[in-house]
Write an enzyme that holds these catalytic residues in place. Structure first.
Site, PDB file in Angstrom:
ATOM      1  CB  VAL A  54      -0.537   0.007   1.547  1.00 49.48           C
ATOM      2  CG1 VAL A  54      -2.038   1.155   1.610  1.00 49.48           C
ATOM      3  CG2 VAL A  54      -1.871  -1.451   1.594  1.00 49.48           C
ATOM      4  CB  CYS A  55       1.104   4.496   0.780  1.00 49.48           C
ATOM      5  SG  CYS A  55       1.267   5.772   0.658  1.00 49.48           S
ATOM      6  CB  THR A  56       5.938   4.429  -0.279  1.00 48.43           C
ATOM      7  OG1 THR A  56       5.140   5.226   1.520  1.00 48.43           O
ATOM      8  CG2 THR A  56       5.791   6.400  -0.764  1.00 48.43           C
TER       9      THR A  56
END
Lengths: 234, 234
Positions: free
Chosen positions: B108-110
């Protein structure tokens, strides 16, 4: 904290649903990063680790005693453990005292049942997780089927993920629409539920009354008077 | 756990963004409650409490050593601390080993930058938080602007709240659409962003290149070779 800072306090208790807590905590901590006029804290009876209803354990940043007069309070929900929290006198005493001076008293999901147990929903329009919505009547509230419901300084949100919407609404109230939109970009909140919107007319489950009654009885077995008030609307 | 259970492992490291973790953890723990064929665990280098990018502290349920061969892995993201995690050899070694046998490797995300640092995005289509999307090129991936991107067994999600959508997609893959819809009802995921959908053509901020470069330099100051690869696409 500085004297000028307004404290937004998130309440921890054993067994809570962490997404109820972390959705709004992430949003309002982003507000605090943008606007140093606010800070977020996580409060509990002590700073010990607590279980959640997932394998994650969590711990508060402050004790109740350290945060006697927050600007805002948020109570997350859960299942059986949240019903137990409705009879946690340490939590309820802090909540009543904090709510008396707070400018915002908020909840996510069944966290509103804890607000109700503290006597804070008497005569208020309020909401909670859809499965427990009617039970609010037993706490003196008028149940409303909305994503979040504001009645004076008491703002209650629907189940679990509704805390994110509530929190973005709070950011707009406190800091304006542009800051709220900025926070929305920070958490990239552009939802695409893979199964589409919830179809309330065609839920994929049967009658949940037995599960609801079981949950109430499990959580409030030692508090027959409160249990009876809720079962009357279950 | 039983021998037949498939383990879904959520990775903890210091300073992460807790909503990246807790959104999918809540969704997949609901799957595990419905279908005992799955269990969720939260893994870390040890079981000590860790800070997050909010005042909440969190602790894992298991160590990396205790979960050598999970069925699925999910790596959450964050800001500077996630870039530091890109050079955490203990985490990367576990991730490479776990990914070799896992059937699903997700982020998820970075968190996808950590997958990339472990060499797991080479030649893959992938996504991350919109602010760091182009940086994926420096890790051998092809950046894609979608809520989540599946390329073989590697599935990466966009920023923070996209983890909820990713997780509901995973539930549908693993247990079918009806179970996914049931979980969606459990977390009452019927989003009503108070400020509406994100308007990507009119973001409420200026040029973020300086902030992006600052974040990369802060996180990877001690790893000039990796830093240079990412700065080339920042």
């Amino acid at each position: 904290m500085t004297d000028a800072q307004k404290t937004i306090a998130f309440v921890l208790y054993p067994g809570l649903t962490p997404l109820d807590l972390v959705g709004p905590l992430q949003v309002l901590s982003a507000l605090a990063q943008i606007d140093p006029g606010y800070r977020t804290v996580v409060v509990g009876a002590n700073r010990d680790e607590l279980a959640t209803d997932t394998p994650l354990r969590v711990a508060p940043s402050h004790t109740f005693d350290e945060v006697p007069a927050p600007f805002a309070v948020l109570v997350p929900g859960g299942t059986v453990p949240t019903l137990r929290a409705m009879a946690d006198e340490t939590l309820l005493a802090w909540l009543r005292s904090a709510a008396a001076t707070a400018e915002l008293v908020t909840s996510v999901c069944t966290g509103s049942l804890v607000l109700g147990a503290a006597g804070l929903l008497e005569g208020k329009r309020a909401t909670t997780h859809w499965m427990f919505r009617d039970v609010l009547t037993g706490l003196g509230a008028t149940p409303v089927a909305k994503r979040w419901v504001a009645d004076g300084k008491v703002i209650t949100a629907a189940g679990v993920s509704a805390g994110i919407d509530l929190a973005l609404h709070l950011v707009e109230r406190l800091a304006g629409r542009e800051v709220a939109t900025t926070v929305q970009f920070v958490i990239e909140y552009d939802p695409e539920p893979p199964q589409g919107a919830l179809d309330w007319d065609n839920p994929p489950y049967g009658d949940l009354k037995p599960l609801r009654e079981y949950t109430l009885r499990e959580g409030l077995a030692d508090h027959p008077e409160l249990l009876a008030k809720l079962l009357a609307h279950a």
